[in-house]
Enzyme design. Structure first.
Site, short mmCIF file in Angstrom:
data_model
loop_
_atom_site.label_atom_id
_atom_site.label_comp_id
_atom_site.label_asym_id
_atom_site.label_seq_id
_atom_site.Cartn_x
_atom_site.Cartn_y
_atom_site.Cartn_z
N ARG A 1 0.86 -1.20 0.00
CA ARG A 1 0.00 0.00 0.00
C ARG A 1 0.89 1.24 0.00
NH1 ARG A 1 -1.46 1.65 4.61
NH2 ARG A 1 -2.26 -0.34 5.37
N TYR B 1 -16.39 16.51 -14.70
CA TYR B 1 -16.85 15.13 -14.79
C TYR B 1 -17.97 14.88 -13.75
CZ TYR B 1 -16.56 10.04 -14.52
OH TYR B 1 -16.85 8.71 -14.51
N LYS C 1 -8.79 6.27 -19.27
CA LYS C 1 -9.12 6.76 -20.59
C LYS C 1 -7.90 6.63 -21.52
CE LYS C 1 -12.74 7.55 -18.17
NZ LYS C 1 -13.08 8.81 -17.52
C1 LIG Z 1 -13.55 9.20 -16.19
C2 LIG Z 1 -13.15 10.49 -15.66
C3 LIG Z 1 -12.89 10.68 -14.30
C4 LIG Z 1 -13.06 9.57 -13.29
O1 LIG Z 1 -12.15 8.54 -13.49
P1 LIG Z 1 -12.44 6.99 -13.17
O2 LIG Z 1 -11.18 6.33 -13.62
O3 LIG Z 1 -13.65 6.58 -13.95
O4 LIG Z 1 -12.68 6.88 -11.71
C5 LIG Z 1 -12.46 11.93 -13.88
N1 LIG Z 1 -12.32 12.95 -14.74
C6 LIG Z 1 -12.58 12.81 -16.06
C7 LIG Z 1 -12.41 13.98 -16.97
C8 LIG Z 1 -13.01 11.59 -16.56
O5 LIG Z 1 -13.28 11.46 -17.86
#
Ligand SMILES: *Cc1c(COP(=O)(O)O)cnc(C)c1O
Length: 381
Positions: free
Chosen positions: A49, A101, A198
């Protein structure tokens, strides 16, 4: 020697391979604890961790890609966001982009508000709104640029100037641009956050969050919170992200070339009400985007006029997968009002301009001719 150029950095920055075996990739250290030669005598790792070699390689990589001094890897983008928000105390106030988001909006208004951390949501592309929202107890400004789903552009350097003047932190969610196109720390931001789920992962197979900072004390503080709260990324997923980041350059260039062509093609159609893409010269944020970033990214949104037509289009497309998320090799399509932004109350969505007919596309790296043919048949049907 000259500094490494970006495409080289993606392959050679951070930790290259394994010193023990010569393996050219960083091994997956699937381990929770580490042998100590004597009490407190260890080789830099005690418990995974707190630190894990595969995660550490990824953390060093994101730090170098964002030109920071410290990187941190989390189990999701939201784990990263929540850990950053844990920097703040009861009674603190944040100024937040009004189109952040949906999950960030939700955690601020349903979780951190209960702990006495208050947020004001403003259009961060309007500097006066940012200035006016800062109060004596404001501790940070938090923004995304370009934002989701309308791709509004905020001037990072200008907002950073306001933040410095008022002694508040600037936090930038750089998910849409990635360090390949934009480096918020170089523009004066204090903390950069990514949903690595992403573009950084890029293959729709990992959920992860990454953070980078320049200030070493802030880096220490965030590592303390990461270890205390515990939302760390596992070694397997850390490995997959290192692997994904190696091809970030070739992917981002293709995402962008495809997005640009699709945006121009959509703009020329008279059955589309509006196209949102910062790479279009008439986009309100085009000049700022061109100044502060090296590219415009792979996300486009467009308005087909009604919720019914949007539903038709997403049903008829073949190469655009109907799904939340973005940034992977395959093209994804979504209707924000009913998917990613459904947790935002309808009145608020209307205020923000997220209409029922708005379609968002994460343009993949397929052949652009196939993407156009496909979208054409769906729009005609
Ligand atoms: C998807 C996303 C998040 C959150 O991320 P996760 O990996 O789904 O927890 C935060 N900010 C933006 C711009 C995103 O597209």
């Amino acid at each position: 020697m000259t500094l490494m150029r970006l495409d080289t950095k993606l392959i050679h920055a951070g930790v290259f391979g394994d010193v023990h075996t010569g393996a050219v990739t960083v091994p997956i250290y699937q381990v929770s604890t580490y042998k100590q030669e004597g009490i407190g005598q260890h080789k830099g790792y005690e418990y995974s961790r707190t630190g894990n070699p595969t995660r550490a390689a990824l953390e060093q990589l994101i730090a170098e890609l964002e030109n920071g001094t410290r990187g941190l890897a989390f189990a999701s983008g939201m784990a990263a966001v929540s850990t950053i928000l844990s920097l703040f105390d009861q009674g603190d106030h944040l100024v937040v982009g009004d189109d952040v988001y949906g999950g960030t909006y939700r955690v601020l208004t349903k979780v951190f508000n209960r702990l006495g951390i208050d947020s004001t949501f403003v259009d961060t592309s309007d500097l006066d709104q940012v200035r006016q929202a800062i109060r004596p107890n404001t501790k940070a400004v938090y923004l995304e640029t370009p934002s989701n789903p309308l791709l509004k552009v905020s001037d990072i350097e200008a907002v950073a100037g306001i933040c410095r003047e008022r002694n508040v932190l600037l936090i930038v969610d750089n998910t849409f641009m990635t360090p390949y196109w934009q480096n918020p720390l170089d523009l004066g931001a204090d903390i950069v956050i990514h949903s690595a789920t992403k573009y950084l992962g890029g293959h729709s197979d990992v959920v992860a969050g990454l953070v980078a900072v320049t200030d070493e004390d802030l880096g220490e503080q965030l590592h303390f919170l990461q270890n205390s709260i515990g939302g760390v990324l596992g070694p397997q997923d850390s490995y997959l992200l290192i692997r994904g980041i190696k091809t970030l350059g070739v992917r981002m260039r293709q995402h962008e070339a495809n997005a640009r062509q699709l945006a121009e093609w959509l703009k020329d159609r008279d059955d589309i009400e509006k196209v949102y893409y910062p790479g279009l010269p008439d986009h309100p944020g085009h000049d700022i985007a061109a100044r502060q970033a090296r590219g415009f990214g792979g996300m486009i949104s467009f308005d087909v006029g009604s919720g019914r037509r949007a539903e038709q289009v997403v049903k008829k497309v073949r190469y655009f997968t109907l799904a939340e998320s973005l940034g992977a090799v395959e093209s994804l399509i979504s209707v924000p009002a009913r998917m990613t932004h459904a947790s935002i109350p309808p009145e608020r969505r209307a205020e923000l301009g997220i209409t029922d007919g708005l379609i968002r596309i994460s343009v993949g790296v397929e052949d652009i001719a196939d993407l156009m043919d496909d979208l054409d048949q769906a729009l005609r049907s």
